[in-house]
Design an enzyme around this catalytic site. Structure first.
Site: not given
Length: 159
Positions: A58, A60, A88, A91
């Protein structure tokens, strides 16, 4: 929010949106993240789940890792994280563990958002670090980018 802070948030969110656009052009889900400290860019990253065959890829996570490496510390106390989509749960947990000072995100994620939509991990009173959150900066632009990407994917028969 003060005008100067809003303008600064828009500036950095535009950076995150540019990273997200580049990811979308490469057939990756167009999510971008940038980490900023003292008005300077420390790291920028896009989702890399498809590129790297990485379920943890991801934007992040990648940006937080790069910023921590650049600072030489796992703690990002004086940093702000700008993300084009609400983080999410994975993260959001990483944001807390990295002790990010401030999270700014564009579009809400009603299906998986963990920073106010479904959960609010960064501000959970039971945790030892709390993150200031600003929502909705350039949300329409970020939401449109995601909608256009998934519409194109469906037209190609992808889910």
């Amino acid at each position: 929010m003060k005008a100067a802070e809003y303008n600064e948030d828009c500036k950095w969110m535009r950076e995150a949106l540019e990273v997200a656009r580049q990811a979308g052009q490469a057939q990756e889900v167009p999510v971008g993240a940038v980490v900023v400290a003292d008005g300077k860019l420390l790291a920028a990253a896009a989702n890399a789940r498809q590129w790297g065959l990485d379920p943890l890829g991801h934007a992040e996570i990648i940006a937080l890792r790069a910023a921590a490496e650049k600072l030489g510390s796992r703690y990002l106390n004086a940093c702000s994280l700008y993300v084009t989509l609400e983080p999410c749960p994975m993260c959001a947990g990483a944001i807390v563990l990295a002790r990010v000072e401030r999270l700014i995100y564009a579009a809400d994620d009603p299906k998986a958002g963990a920073c106010g939509s479904l959960y609010n991990i960064p501000q959970d009173a039971r945790l030892n670090h709390h993150v200031a959150i600003t929502r909705g900066i350039l949300a329409d632009e970020a939401g449109q980018l995601l909608s256009d990407f998934f519409k194109a994917q469906r037209a190609l028969g992808k889910k």
